[in-house]
Design a protein around this motif. Structure first.
Motif, PDB file in Angstrom:
ATOM      1  N   TYR A  73      46.514 -14.243 -11.528  1.00  0.00           N
ATOM      2  CA  TYR A  73      45.656 -13.378 -10.732  1.00  0.00           C
ATOM      3  C   TYR A  73      45.504 -12.002 -11.399  1.00  0.00           C
ATOM      4  CZ  TYR A  73      44.557 -10.083  -6.932  1.00  0.00           C
ATOM      5  OH  TYR A  73      44.025  -9.083  -6.163  1.00  0.00           O
ATOM      6  N   LEU A  74      46.607 -11.449 -11.870  1.00  0.00           N
ATOM      7  CA  LEU A  74      46.558 -10.151 -12.547  1.00  0.00           C
ATOM      8  C   LEU A  74      45.721 -10.224 -13.821  1.00  0.00           C
ATOM      9  CD1 LEU A  74      50.252  -8.935 -12.146  1.00  0.00           C
ATOM     10  CD2 LEU A  74      48.243  -8.203 -10.834  1.00  0.00           C
ATOM     11  N   ALA A  75      45.830 -11.361 -14.534  1.00  0.00           N
ATOM     12  CA  ALA A  75      45.037 -11.541 -15.750  1.00  0.00           C
ATOM     13  C   ALA A  75      43.544 -11.576 -15.417  1.00  0.00           C
ATOM     14  CB  ALA A  75      45.447 -12.824 -16.471  1.00  0.00           C
ATOM     15  N   LEU A  76      43.213 -12.220 -14.297  1.00  0.00           N
ATOM     16  CA  LEU A  76      41.820 -12.253 -13.861  1.00  0.00           C
ATOM     17  C   LEU A  76      41.317 -10.858 -13.518  1.00  0.00           C
ATOM     18  CD1 LEU A  76      41.700 -15.434 -11.568  1.00  0.00           C
ATOM     19  CD2 LEU A  76      40.460 -15.086 -13.697  1.00  0.00           C
ATOM     20  N   LYS A  77      42.156 -10.063 -12.889  1.00  0.00           N
ATOM     21  CA  LYS A  77      41.764  -8.694 -12.551  1.00  0.00           C
ATOM     22  C   LYS A  77      41.518  -7.880 -13.821  1.00  0.00           C
ATOM     23  CE  LYS A  77      43.278  -6.252  -9.222  1.00  0.00           C
ATOM     24  NZ  LYS A  77      44.099  -5.429  -8.316  1.00  0.00           N
ATOM     25  N   ASP A  78      42.396  -8.086 -14.814  1.00  0.00           N
ATOM     26  CA  ASP A  78      42.215  -7.380 -16.081  1.00  0.00           C
ATOM     27  C   ASP A  78      40.884  -7.765 -16.735  1.00  0.00           C
ATOM     28  OD1 ASP A  78      44.594  -6.072 -15.817  1.00  0.00           O
ATOM     29  OD2 ASP A  78      45.728  -7.463 -17.078  1.00  0.00           O
ATOM     30  N   ALA A  79      40.574  -9.072 -16.708  1.00  0.00           N
ATOM     31  CA  ALA A  79      39.325  -9.550 -17.299  1.00  0.00           C
ATOM     32  C   ALA A  79      38.131  -8.948 -16.574  1.00  0.00           C
ATOM     33  CB  ALA A  79      39.267 -11.072 -17.246  1.00  0.00           C
ATOM     34  N   GLN A  80      38.229  -8.876 -15.262  1.00  0.00           N
ATOM     35  CA  GLN A  80      37.152  -8.280 -14.471  1.00  0.00           C
ATOM     36  C   GLN A  80      36.949  -6.814 -14.849  1.00  0.00           C
ATOM     37  OE1 GLN A  80      37.814  -7.508 -10.223  1.00  0.00           O
ATOM     38  NE2 GLN A  80      35.934  -8.653  -9.796  1.00  0.00           N
ATOM     39  N   THR A  81      38.046  -6.108 -15.047  1.00  0.00           N
ATOM     40  CA  THR A  81      37.977  -4.692 -15.416  1.00  0.00           C
ATOM     41  C   THR A  81      37.334  -4.516 -16.788  1.00  0.00           C
ATOM     42  OG1 THR A  81      39.967  -4.210 -14.122  1.00  0.00           O
ATOM     43  CG2 THR A  81      39.334  -2.601 -15.796  1.00  0.00           C
ATOM     44  N   ILE A  82      37.688  -5.407 -17.717  1.00  0.00           N
ATOM     45  CA  ILE A  82      37.121  -5.335 -19.065  1.00  0.00           C
ATOM     46  C   ILE A  82      35.607  -5.431 -19.014  1.00  0.00           C
ATOM     47  CG2 ILE A  82      36.875  -6.609 -21.239  1.00  0.00           C
ATOM     48  CD1 ILE A  82      39.873  -7.305 -20.970  1.00  0.00           C
ATOM     49  N   PHE A  83      35.073  -6.383 -18.245  1.00  0.00           N
ATOM     50  CA  PHE A  83      33.633  -6.568 -18.181  1.00  0.00           C
ATOM     51  C   PHE A  83      32.947  -5.434 -17.434  1.00  0.00           C
ATOM     52  CE2 PHE A  83      34.495 -10.898 -19.508  1.00  0.00           C
ATOM     53  CZ  PHE A  83      33.415 -11.126 -20.354  1.00  0.00           C
ATOM     54  N   GLN A  84      33.642  -4.854 -16.464  1.00  0.00           N
ATOM     55  CA  GLN A  84      33.059  -3.725 -15.757  1.00  0.00           C
ATOM     56  C   GLN A  84      32.968  -2.502 -16.659  1.00  0.00           C
ATOM     57  OE1 GLN A  84      35.676  -3.455 -12.388  1.00  0.00           O
ATOM     58  NE2 GLN A  84      34.423  -4.794 -11.105  1.00  0.00           N
ATOM     59  N   LYS A  85      33.989  -2.296 -17.489  1.00  0.00           N
ATOM     60  CA  LYS A  85      34.019  -1.119 -18.370  1.00  0.00           C
ATOM     61  C   LYS A  85      33.116  -1.299 -19.580  1.00  0.00           C
ATOM     62  CE  LYS A  85      38.669   0.592 -17.268  1.00  0.00           C
ATOM     63  NZ  LYS A  85      40.023   0.840 -17.795  1.00  0.00           N
ATOM     64  N   ASN A  86      33.046  -2.521 -20.084  1.00  0.00           N
ATOM     65  CA  ASN A  86      32.289  -2.744 -21.312  1.00  0.00           C
ATOM     66  C   ASN A  86      31.355  -3.925 -21.145  1.00  0.00           C
ATOM     67  OD1 ASN A  86      31.285  -2.902 -23.838  1.00  0.00           O
ATOM     68  ND2 ASN A  86      33.232  -3.153 -24.892  1.00  0.00           N
ATOM     69  N   GLU A  99      33.104  -4.703 -29.712  1.00  0.00           N
ATOM     70  CA  GLU A  99      33.558  -5.802 -28.867  1.00  0.00           C
ATOM     71  C   GLU A  99      32.616  -6.996 -28.922  1.00  0.00           C
ATOM     72  OE1 GLU A  99      36.465  -5.858 -27.296  1.00  0.00           O
ATOM     73  OE2 GLU A  99      36.869  -3.899 -28.173  1.00  0.00           O
ATOM     74  N   VAL A 100      31.516  -6.857 -29.638  1.00  0.00           N
ATOM     75  CA  VAL A 100      30.531  -7.927 -29.763  1.00  0.00           C
ATOM     76  C   VAL A 100      30.798  -8.724 -31.027  1.00  0.00           C
ATOM     77  CG1 VAL A 100      28.058  -8.429 -30.066  1.00  0.00           C
ATOM     78  CG2 VAL A 100      28.792  -6.625 -28.488  1.00  0.00           C
ATOM     79  N   SER A 101      30.503 -10.010 -30.995  1.00  0.00           N
ATOM     80  CA  SER A 101      30.558 -10.830 -32.206  1.00  0.00           C
ATOM     81  C   SER A 101      29.333 -11.749 -32.227  1.00  0.00           C
ATOM     82  CB  SER A 101      31.846 -11.666 -32.254  1.00  0.00           C
ATOM     83  OG  SER A 101      31.922 -12.565 -31.162  1.00  0.00           O
ATOM     84  N   PHE A 102      28.977 -12.212 -33.428  1.00  0.00           N
ATOM     85  CA  PHE A 102      27.831 -13.092 -33.606  1.00  0.00           C
ATOM     86  C   PHE A 102      28.277 -14.417 -34.222  1.00  0.00           C
ATOM     87  CE2 PHE A 102      25.311  -9.002 -34.423  1.00  0.00           C
ATOM     88  CZ  PHE A 102      24.925  -8.915 -33.088  1.00  0.00           C
ATOM     89  N   GLU A 103      27.666 -15.494 -33.779  1.00  0.00           N
ATOM     90  CA  GLU A 103      27.731 -16.775 -34.481  1.00  0.00           C
ATOM     91  C   GLU A 103      26.342 -16.997 -35.063  1.00  0.00           C
ATOM     92  OE1 GLU A 103      29.122 -19.963 -32.037  1.00  0.00           O
ATOM     93  OE2 GLU A 103      30.956 -18.914 -31.428  1.00  0.00           O
ATOM     94  N   ILE A 104      26.240 -16.925 -36.394  1.00  0.00           N
ATOM     95  CA  ILE A 104      24.935 -16.882 -37.053  1.00  0.00           C
ATOM     96  C   ILE A 104      24.712 -18.140 -37.884  1.00  0.00           C
ATOM     97  CG2 ILE A 104      23.505 -15.612 -38.689  1.00  0.00           C
ATOM     98  CD1 ILE A 104      25.204 -13.121 -37.985  1.00  0.00           C
ATOM     99  N   ASP A 105      23.518 -18.725 -37.735  1.00  0.00           N
ATOM    100  CA  ASP A 105      23.086 -19.840 -38.579  1.00  0.00           C
ATOM    101  C   ASP A 105      21.693 -19.543 -39.099  1.00  0.00           C
ATOM    102  OD1 ASP A 105      25.053 -21.918 -38.860  1.00  0.00           O
ATOM    103  OD2 ASP A 105      24.857 -22.289 -36.713  1.00  0.00           O
ATOM    104  N   SER A 106      21.284 -20.296 -40.117  1.00  0.00           N
ATOM    105  CA  SER A 106      19.942 -20.159 -40.665  1.00  0.00           C
ATOM    106  C   SER A 106      19.363 -21.545 -40.905  1.00  0.00           C
ATOM    107  CB  SER A 106      19.972 -19.358 -41.968  1.00  0.00           C
ATOM    108  OG  SER A 106      18.672 -19.231 -42.490  1.00  0.00           O
ATOM    109  N   PHE A 107      18.271 -21.857 -40.208  1.00  0.00           N
ATOM    110  CA  PHE A 107      17.575 -23.135 -40.364  1.00  0.00           C
ATOM    111  C   PHE A 107      16.083 -22.853 -40.515  1.00  0.00           C
ATOM    112  CE2 PHE A 107      21.078 -24.366 -37.280  1.00  0.00           C
ATOM    113  CZ  PHE A 107      21.908 -24.890 -38.261  1.00  0.00           C
ATOM    114  N   ASN A 108      15.298 -23.914 -40.740  1.00  0.00           N
ATOM    115  CA  ASN A 108      13.854 -23.710 -40.727  1.00  0.00           C
ATOM    116  C   ASN A 108      13.371 -23.574 -39.286  1.00  0.00           C
ATOM    117  OD1 ASN A 108      13.206 -26.350 -39.622  1.00  0.00           O
ATOM    118  ND2 ASN A 108      13.522 -27.210 -41.663  1.00  0.00           N
ATOM    119  N   SER A 109      12.160 -23.081 -39.138  1.00  0.00           N
ATOM    120  CA  SER A 109      11.661 -22.719 -37.807  1.00  0.00           C
ATOM    121  C   SER A 109      11.609 -23.909 -36.855  1.00  0.00           C
ATOM    122  CB  SER A 109      10.269 -22.091 -37.939  1.00  0.00           C
ATOM    123  OG  SER A 109      10.335 -20.861 -38.627  1.00  0.00           O
ATOM    124  N   THR A 110      11.256 -25.081 -37.363  1.00  0.00           N
ATOM    125  CA  THR A 110      11.168 -26.269 -36.515  1.00  0.00           C
ATOM    126  C   THR A 110      12.516 -26.591 -35.893  1.00  0.00           C
ATOM    127  OG1 THR A 110       9.370 -27.190 -37.848  1.00  0.00           O
ATOM    128  CG2 THR A 110      10.606 -28.726 -36.476  1.00  0.00           C
TER     129      THR A 110
END
Length: 296
Positions: free
Chosen positions: A72-85, A117-128
């Motif tokens: 429960y405390l871990a969930l509260k911490d996660a909630q706080t993280i998203f509220q702040k950032n 705090e952001v990360s990307f998962e990047i790929d490159s394909f043709n448009s189709t």
């Protein structure tokens, strides 16, 4: 079970009188009682003994608290993280070759520098393939270089791009309009936005092309054209800017034909745009609109 039910449960573990807790939290007594009853029904257990106006934690209630309170405390911490950032999370992005290699790298870097705090998962394909990935919901954002009309996709125009024809043959008519080109064409593979736009613009003339090779890398195409004066290609001006300035490649123009296309950002119509998604889309739009003209 809900976060609200758990919140009331742990409060009552410390302050067993519903009346006092209701006053402290500024809610009704019935709201607390209904939440606890709902929690007990979901667990199929009685967590409190009802003694007078007090709810006294029983042996099963104590066991439930011991097993769950840290979570429960871990969930509260996660909630706080998203509220702040709000700008935290991972975006899945796929860009076509031109955009991925020659436009997006600096944009990715600068956005991550601003928002660590952001990360990307990047790929490159043709448009189709990118369009298919967006339709299937496998990626958050697609960046394509072909025309598109799809009922399940939202498209945002980013900028216009110009395809040009280039060769390394210094003797070939340069910067003059010609009607036909008797050289070996080195083009992108089928499904590429570059090739689709080029073929569409040529119309019936496309039937007369001597397509010698089809590759999935602009760098491979450039190398072949640079090393072989009997070859030619259609490519984005962005990709060959350096070679044009250094007179390693030369532009050829066809009579009454120009090759224009648009770069677009796409995403699934069913996607819920959160703050991170919206902020990055705006960042891309601003950077490309202000910088792309400098690449031409």
């Amino acid at each position: 079970m809900t976060f609200k039910e758990l919140n009331f449960f742990y409060h009552l573990c410390e302050k067993p009188q519903v009346t006092n807790l209701a006053k402290e939290l500024n809610i009704s007594q019935s709201a607390i009682s209904l939440a606890i009853k709902s929690l007990e029904e979901k667990l199929n257990e009685t967590l409190f003994d009802r003694i007078g106006k007090k709810l006294i934690l029983n042996e099963r209630g104590r066991y439930f608290k011991e097993q769950t309170y840290e979570h429960y405390l871990a969930l509260k911490d996660a909630q706080t993280i998203f509220q702040k950032n709000k700008l935290a999370g991972t975006l899945k992005i796929c860009a076509s070759k031109t955009i991925s290699n020659y436009i997006m790298p600096d944009i990715y870097y600068d956005f991550l520098t601003l928002h660590p705090e952001v990360s990307f998962e990047i790929d490159s394909f043709n448009s189709t393939r990118i369009i298919n990935e967006v339709v299937e919901g496998n990626i958050d954002i697609g960046l394509i270089e072909t025309n598109l009309s799809h009922s399940n996709i939202i498209k945002k125009h980013l900028c216009d791009d110009e395809l040009i024809i280039v060769t390394s043959d210094e003797k070939y008519p340069k910067n003059k309009y010609v009607d036909t080109i008797d050289k070996k064409w080195i083009l992108r593979e089928s499904g590429s936005g570059t090739k689709e736009i080029f073929i569409d613009c040529l119309g019936a003339k496309a039937l007369d092309l001597n397509i010698f090779m089809q590759l999935n890398s602009f760098e491979e195409i450039k190398k072949i054209v640079l090393d072989n004066t009997d070859t030619i290609t259609a490519i984005s001006r962005v990709v060959v800017n350096k070679e044009l300035k250094e007179k390693e490649l030369f532009e050829i123009k066809l009579i009454n034909i120009s090759f224009k296309r648009e770069f677009s950002l796409i995403y699934n119509k069913a996607k819920t745009p959160n703050l991170l998604f919206l902020d990055f889309v705006t960042f891309i739009e601003h950077r490309i609109s202000s910088n792309y003209k400098d690449m031409n």
